[in-house]
Every structure is written in structure tokens, then in C-alpha cells.
Design an enzyme around this catalytic site. Structure first.
Site, PDB file in Angstrom:
ATOM      1  N   ARG A   1     -55.459 100.360  74.944  1.00  0.00           N
ATOM      2  CA  ARG A   1     -54.546  99.857  73.899  1.00  0.00           C
ATOM      3  C   ARG A   1     -55.268  99.448  72.613  1.00  0.00           C
ATOM      4  O   ARG A   1     -54.725  98.708  71.795  1.00  0.00           O
ATOM      5  CB  ARG A   1     -53.702  98.688  74.424  1.00  0.00           C
ATOM      6  CG  ARG A   1     -52.777  99.072  75.568  1.00  0.00           C
ATOM      7  CD  ARG A   1     -51.809  97.939  75.899  1.00  0.00           C
ATOM      8  NE  ARG A   1     -50.892  98.341  76.955  1.00  0.00           N
ATOM      9  CZ  ARG A   1     -51.094  98.155  78.259  1.00  0.00           C
ATOM     10  NH1 ARG A   1     -52.222  97.559  78.654  1.00  0.00           N
ATOM     11  NH2 ARG A   1     -50.221  98.541  79.145  1.00  0.00           N
TER      12      ARG A   1
ATOM     13  N   LYS B   1     -55.419 105.979  59.246  1.00  0.00           N
ATOM     14  CA  LYS B   1     -54.623 106.994  59.927  1.00  0.00           C
ATOM     15  C   LYS B   1     -55.479 107.727  60.957  1.00  0.00           C
ATOM     16  O   LYS B   1     -56.555 108.229  60.634  1.00  0.00           O
ATOM     17  CB  LYS B   1     -54.066 108.005  58.927  1.00  0.00           C
ATOM     18  CG  LYS B   1     -52.885 107.497  58.107  1.00  0.00           C
ATOM     19  CD  LYS B   1     -52.312 108.627  57.269  1.00  0.00           C
ATOM     20  CE  LYS B   1     -51.077 108.192  56.504  1.00  0.00           C
ATOM     21  NZ  LYS B   1     -50.506 109.307  55.710  1.00  0.00           N
TER      22      LYS B   1
ATOM     23  N   GLU C   1     -59.048 117.078  47.368  1.00  0.00           N
ATOM     24  CA  GLU C   1     -58.456 115.742  47.486  1.00  0.00           C
ATOM     25  C   GLU C   1     -58.896 114.832  46.336  1.00  0.00           C
ATOM     26  O   GLU C   1     -58.135 113.973  45.895  1.00  0.00           O
ATOM     27  CB  GLU C   1     -58.832 115.109  48.827  1.00  0.00           C
ATOM     28  CG  GLU C   1     -58.092 115.680  50.033  1.00  0.00           C
ATOM     29  CD  GLU C   1     -56.646 115.211  50.130  1.00  0.00           C
ATOM     30  OE1 GLU C   1     -56.257 114.303  49.371  1.00  0.00           O
ATOM     31  OE2 GLU C   1     -55.919 115.751  50.975  1.00  0.00           O
TER      32      GLU C   1
ATOM     33  N   LYS D   1     -57.795 105.053  46.566  1.00  0.00           N
ATOM     34  CA  LYS D   1     -57.066 105.090  47.830  1.00  0.00           C
ATOM     35  C   LYS D   1     -56.984 103.707  48.452  1.00  0.00           C
ATOM     36  O   LYS D   1     -55.946 103.321  48.999  1.00  0.00           O
ATOM     37  CB  LYS D   1     -57.719 106.067  48.808  1.00  0.00           C
ATOM     38  CG  LYS D   1     -56.934 106.158  50.117  1.00  0.00           C
ATOM     39  CD  LYS D   1     -57.324 107.302  50.988  1.00  0.00           C
ATOM     40  CE  LYS D   1     -56.402 107.371  52.201  1.00  0.00           C
ATOM     41  NZ  LYS D   1     -56.744 108.489  53.112  1.00  0.00           N
TER      42      LYS D   1
ATOM     43  N   GLU E   1     -47.439 103.140  54.790  1.00  0.00           N
ATOM     44  CA  GLU E   1     -46.769 104.236  54.096  1.00  0.00           C
ATOM     45  C   GLU E   1     -45.256 104.019  54.005  1.00  0.00           C
ATOM     46  O   GLU E   1     -44.456 104.919  54.225  1.00  0.00           O
ATOM     47  CB  GLU E   1     -47.064 105.571  54.790  1.00  0.00           C
ATOM     48  CG  GLU E   1     -46.928 106.767  53.866  1.00  0.00           C
ATOM     49  CD  GLU E   1     -47.404 108.061  54.498  1.00  0.00           C
ATOM     50  OE1 GLU E   1     -46.600 108.721  55.156  1.00  0.00           O
ATOM     51  OE2 GLU E   1     -48.585 108.389  54.322  1.00  0.00           O
TER      52      GLU E   1
ATOM     53  N   ARG F   1     -47.668 104.259  49.145  1.00  0.00           N
ATOM     54  CA  ARG F   1     -48.680 105.125  49.767  1.00  0.00           C
ATOM     55  C   ARG F   1     -48.202 106.573  49.875  1.00  0.00           C
ATOM     56  O   ARG F   1     -49.024 107.489  50.015  1.00  0.00           O
ATOM     57  CB  ARG F   1     -49.060 104.577  51.147  1.00  0.00           C
ATOM     58  CG  ARG F   1     -50.247 105.304  51.770  1.00  0.00           C
ATOM     59  CD  ARG F   1     -50.803 104.570  52.974  1.00  0.00           C
ATOM     60  NE  ARG F   1     -51.885 105.325  53.604  1.00  0.00           N
ATOM     61  CZ  ARG F   1     -52.628 104.875  54.602  1.00  0.00           C
ATOM     62  NH1 ARG F   1     -52.415 103.669  55.092  1.00  0.00           N
ATOM     63  NH2 ARG F   1     -53.586 105.628  55.130  1.00  0.00           N
TER      64      ARG F   1
ATOM     65  N   ASN G   1     -49.396 111.817  49.211  1.00  0.00           N
ATOM     66  CA  ASN G   1     -48.963 113.102  49.782  1.00  0.00           C
ATOM     67  C   ASN G   1     -48.725 114.159  48.705  1.00  0.00           C
ATOM     68  O   ASN G   1     -48.216 115.251  49.008  1.00  0.00           O
ATOM     69  CB  ASN G   1     -47.678 112.906  50.594  1.00  0.00           C
ATOM     70  CG  ASN G   1     -47.898 112.037  51.816  1.00  0.00           C
ATOM     71  OD1 ASN G   1     -48.919 112.126  52.476  1.00  0.00           O
ATOM     72  ND2 ASN G   1     -46.934 111.179  52.108  1.00  0.00           N
TER      73      ASN G   1
ATOM     74  N   HIS H   1     -49.119 117.830  49.475  1.00  0.00           N
ATOM     75  CA  HIS H   1     -49.215 117.979  50.922  1.00  0.00           C
ATOM     76  C   HIS H   1     -47.981 118.619  51.560  1.00  0.00           C
ATOM     77  O   HIS H   1     -48.108 119.282  52.591  1.00  0.00           O
ATOM     78  CB  HIS H   1     -49.489 116.623  51.576  1.00  0.00           C
ATOM     79  CG  HIS H   1     -50.901 116.171  51.438  1.00  0.00           C
ATOM     80  ND1 HIS H   1     -51.492 115.938  50.213  1.00  0.00           N
ATOM     81  CD2 HIS H   1     -51.862 115.921  52.367  1.00  0.00           C
ATOM     82  CE1 HIS H   1     -52.740 115.555  50.398  1.00  0.00           C
ATOM     83  NE2 HIS H   1     -52.993 115.530  51.689  1.00  0.00           N
TER      84      HIS H   1
ATOM     85  N   HIS I   1     -49.177 121.485  53.559  1.00  0.00           N
ATOM     86  CA  HIS I   1     -49.176 121.477  55.016  1.00  0.00           C
ATOM     87  C   HIS I   1     -48.439 122.684  55.583  1.00  0.00           C
ATOM     88  O   HIS I   1     -48.847 123.250  56.610  1.00  0.00           O
ATOM     89  CB  HIS I   1     -48.520 120.191  55.535  1.00  0.00           C
ATOM     90  CG  HIS I   1     -49.469 119.040  55.649  1.00  0.00           C
ATOM     91  ND1 HIS I   1     -49.030 117.738  55.801  1.00  0.00           N
ATOM     92  CD2 HIS I   1     -50.823 118.974  55.653  1.00  0.00           C
ATOM     93  CE1 HIS I   1     -50.077 116.935  55.881  1.00  0.00           C
ATOM     94  NE2 HIS I   1     -51.169 117.666  55.790  1.00  0.00           N
TER      95      HIS I   1
ATOM     96  N   HIS J   1     -57.840 122.397  54.853  1.00  0.00           N
ATOM     97  CA  HIS J   1     -56.855 121.425  54.379  1.00  0.00           C
ATOM     98  C   HIS J   1     -56.890 121.259  52.862  1.00  0.00           C
ATOM     99  O   HIS J   1     -55.859 121.308  52.195  1.00  0.00           O
ATOM    100  CB  HIS J   1     -57.089 120.069  55.046  1.00  0.00           C
ATOM    101  CG  HIS J   1     -56.199 118.987  54.541  1.00  0.00           C
ATOM    102  ND1 HIS J   1     -54.844 118.929  54.821  1.00  0.00           N
ATOM    103  CD2 HIS J   1     -56.455 117.920  53.734  1.00  0.00           C
ATOM    104  CE1 HIS J   1     -54.316 117.879  54.221  1.00  0.00           C
ATOM    105  NE2 HIS J   1     -55.271 117.248  53.555  1.00  0.00           N
TER     106      HIS J   1
END
Length: 359
Positions: free
Chosen positions: A121, A143, A185, A225, A235, A239, A243, A246, A250, A262
Site C-alpha cells: 500500500r 504520476k 516536452e 511544472k 489534476e 494541471r 496536457n 497530448h 496520445h 512520446h
């Protein structure tokens, strides 16, 4: 040493950037962790280069290190590899007081980060990103995730590290394509923030310039960032601007089935979404050309035949960021002026206009 502080309500940490800092890993880790067992996780590309060096540094200050390695590539961001690493750690007696150090690029950071987030956990995590993409993007913000089938990062958690260690020397061992894709990026973040980072990006004319300015590019990108993450850790609002590029990116990356990196897909996505919004009068005229100029300077792709594939809209419509039947598209009013437009999912095809994407 350049230090970026990430201060969150429940957890704060530093991003420490310096050429040659990898040799000081043990000292840096001992400043935030007491002696414990460490799972040093890396992939088959990075492990031969740096894993023993980092392990020796950690062991020199009293940590017990177990080296784990998995096959390099996006395919390893899977439940199968996650289970393998977790099984190995359990067999080696790891408990809740121990920690994970992720040593490698974005795949390693995501996968090892999720191992740390889910093992018993949640146990402590430190990120040591070795690719430009991981250094300026995925190592900061918490993330972590694995993929499921063709859906990227669909199973994951927010799990903040206790420290991020960045040594620009590791960029010297990257293939040029891997270096350049990470720069995609950086261009994204510079376009979102304008100011000092955009000014620096305007001076980059080649991959060699990226290496020469790596410390400053990383510091400014990470600071932006970090500021966004500190304002919106999970997010829920601001935030989402990260994206930019993206949503379409994506979709194209998924259809490419490994043939696009990417950062390359994000480059294509930024150009496509900016062209669409510029034609709709929502983005200032000339913004797309400015982006193209900066991306093309280092050889990043600007479009893809995959934009002709009707399946691109199915990928966009089913993006994991789809909320309550709406998809938030991130665009620029102008350089330094990000904005969000919410579109009903069933109207995405008409709004984006396939003829525009096919250019």
C-alpha cells in the site's frame, strides 16, 4: 547545484540538478532516508550503464541494495512486469520501511514508481531520471502508472517521490532520437509559460544545443511544472494545461504501435491542435508557425500519416481524461497563454475536423 523545491500540502521534496551528481547518490539519499533496504529498479538499457555505479554509492553509506532489471521498452509498463518486480521484492523481504529507487527513463519512472505506490500500500520512492523526457517531465509530479492493452497509463496512482536526482551527464549516452523527443516536452512547457524558458528555447538550433544548455533547460522546465503541480497536485484544474498536445498526441502514439516516441507524438499533437484552434480564431495567428519553427529546429516530427486514420477519433474520444461525457482540449490563446475548451465527446469529430488533421 540547482535545486527546485516542490512543496505540497502533505509532502515536499527537492529536485537536485548538477552535472556529475550521480556519483553523490548515496550522500543525497542518506540526507532524506535512514538506512534501509533499497530496490534499485532499472531497464536493460540503463542498468549496464549506471546501476552498479548507483548501487556502489548507496552501499558506501550503509544502504542494502537489491538490483532489479526489466526489458527496456513501453511493453514493460504492464501488469505482468509489475507483478514480477513485486514478487521479487517480496521474496527478498522488502517491507513498509524500505524504498524504491527508479533509475532510468520515463518507462522506469512510471513502472518503478507504481511498484512503490502499490507495494504494501505504498513505500518510499526516489526518482533518478536518466533521459531528457523523464528529467523534465515524468519524474516530477507524482504520476505513476502502467498500461493496459493499448491504453497508456490507465492503471496508476499519484505517489510523490522523496527526492529527484538529475545528472545531465546521463544525456550523453542517449541516442539522438531519444534526446530530441524529450525536448518536445520542453517546447511544450516553454509555450505554456513564455518568459525565460521560451526565450531560451528560441536559441536552440540543434540537438547539440540541447546538451549544451541541458542544466538550464531542465531547471526552468521543472520549475514551471513544479509550480503547476503545487497549485494542482491531482489534476483537478490548472494541471490539465500540461496536457497541451497530448490528446491528439496520445491517439497518434497509440496508433503508431511503438513507431513513435512520446515526445514525437506530443510534437505532432501540439502542431495539430494549434492549427485547428488558430483556424477557428481561438489561437492567435502565427502561433502554430512559432511552434513549428522551434520543433523543426531539432528535427521533431510535425505531422503524421496516422492523422488520416479514422481510428484517431476513437482514441481521442476514449481518452482517459474524458470526464462526464466531455473532453477538455488544451490550446494556446498565444504563447504563454494556455486555455481549456470543454467539448462534448460526441462532437469531437466535428470540432477537430478531420480535413484539418489530414494536412
Amino acid at each position: 547545484m540547482k535545486i527546485v523545491e516542490v512543496k505540497l500540502p502533505d509532502h515536499s521534496y527537492n529536485v537536485e540538478i548538477e552535472t556529475g551528481i550521480l556519483n553523490c547518490t548515496g550522500q543525497l539519499v542518506s540526507s532524506v532516508w535512514q538506512q534501509r533496504k533499497i530496490a534499485l529498479i532499472s531497464d536493460s538499457n540503463v542498468a549496464p550503464l549506471y546501476q552498479q555505479q548507483v548501487a556502489d554509492s548507496l552501499e558506501a553509506v550503509g544502504f542494502t541494495v537489491h538490483n532489479y532489471q526489466f526489458p527496456a521498452g513501453e511493453a514493460s509498463k504492464s501488469l505482468t512486469v509489475l507483478a514480477d518486480l513485486t514478487r521479487d521484492m517480496a521474496a527478498d523481504g522488502f517491507n513498509r520501511d524500505d524504498g524504491v529507487v527508479a533509475l532510468g527513463g520515463g518507462v522506469t519512472g512510471d513502472l518503478a514508481g507504481f511498484v512503490a505506490a502499490s507495494y504494501m500500500r505504498g513505500i518510499s520512492l526516489i526518482q533518478i531520471p536518466t533521459s531528457l523526457l523523464a528529467q523534465v517531465d515524468s519524474s516530477v509530479g507524482g504520476k505513476t502508472a502502467v498500461d493496459l492493452d493499448t491504453t497508456k497509463n490507465i492503471i496508476g496512482a499519484f505517489h510523490q517521490p522523496d527526492l529527484v536526482i538529475i545528472d545531465p551527464n546521463t544525456l550523453q549516452t542517449l541516442y539522438r532520437r531519444d534526446l530530441v523527443e524529450g525536448y518536445g516536452e520542453i517546447v511544450k512547457e516553454s509555450a505554456l509559460t513564455d518568459g525565460q524558458l521560451w526565450d531560451l528555447v528560441k536559441k536552440i538550433q540543434s540537438p547539440e544545443d540541447i546538451i549544451e544548455n541541458a542544466e538550464e533547460l531542465s531547471e526552468l522546465s521543472i520549475q514551471y511544472k513544479a509550480d503547476v503541480v503545487m497549485a494542482d497536485e491531482k489534476e483537478g484544474g490548472l494541471r490539465q494545461v500540461l496536457n497541451f498536445g497530448h490528446t491528439i498526441g496520445h491517439a497518434v502514439e497509440a496508433l503508431a504501435d511503438g513507431d513513435l516516441r512520446h515526445g514525437e507524438a506530443v510534437s505532432i499533437g501540439m502542431v495539430a491542435i494549434s492549427r485547428i484552434f488558430e483556424e477557428k480564431g481561438l489561437t492567435q495567428a502565427g502561433v502554430t508557425d512559432k511552434l513549428i519553427d522551434r520543433l523543426d529546429a531539432v528535427g521533431l516530427p510535425l505531422t503524421s500519416p496516422l492523422l488520416d486514420d479514422d481510428a484517431v477519433f476513437d482514441k481521442i474520444k476514449n481518452d482517459k481524461k474524458n470526464r462526464n461525457g466531455h473532453l477538455n482540449l488544451i490550446y494556446l490563446h498565444q504563447i504563454g497563454g494556455p486555455a481549456i475548451k470543454s467539448i462534448p465527446s460526441d462532437e469531437i469529430r466535428d470540432f477537430l475536423n478531420i480535413k484539418t488533421l489530414q494536412r
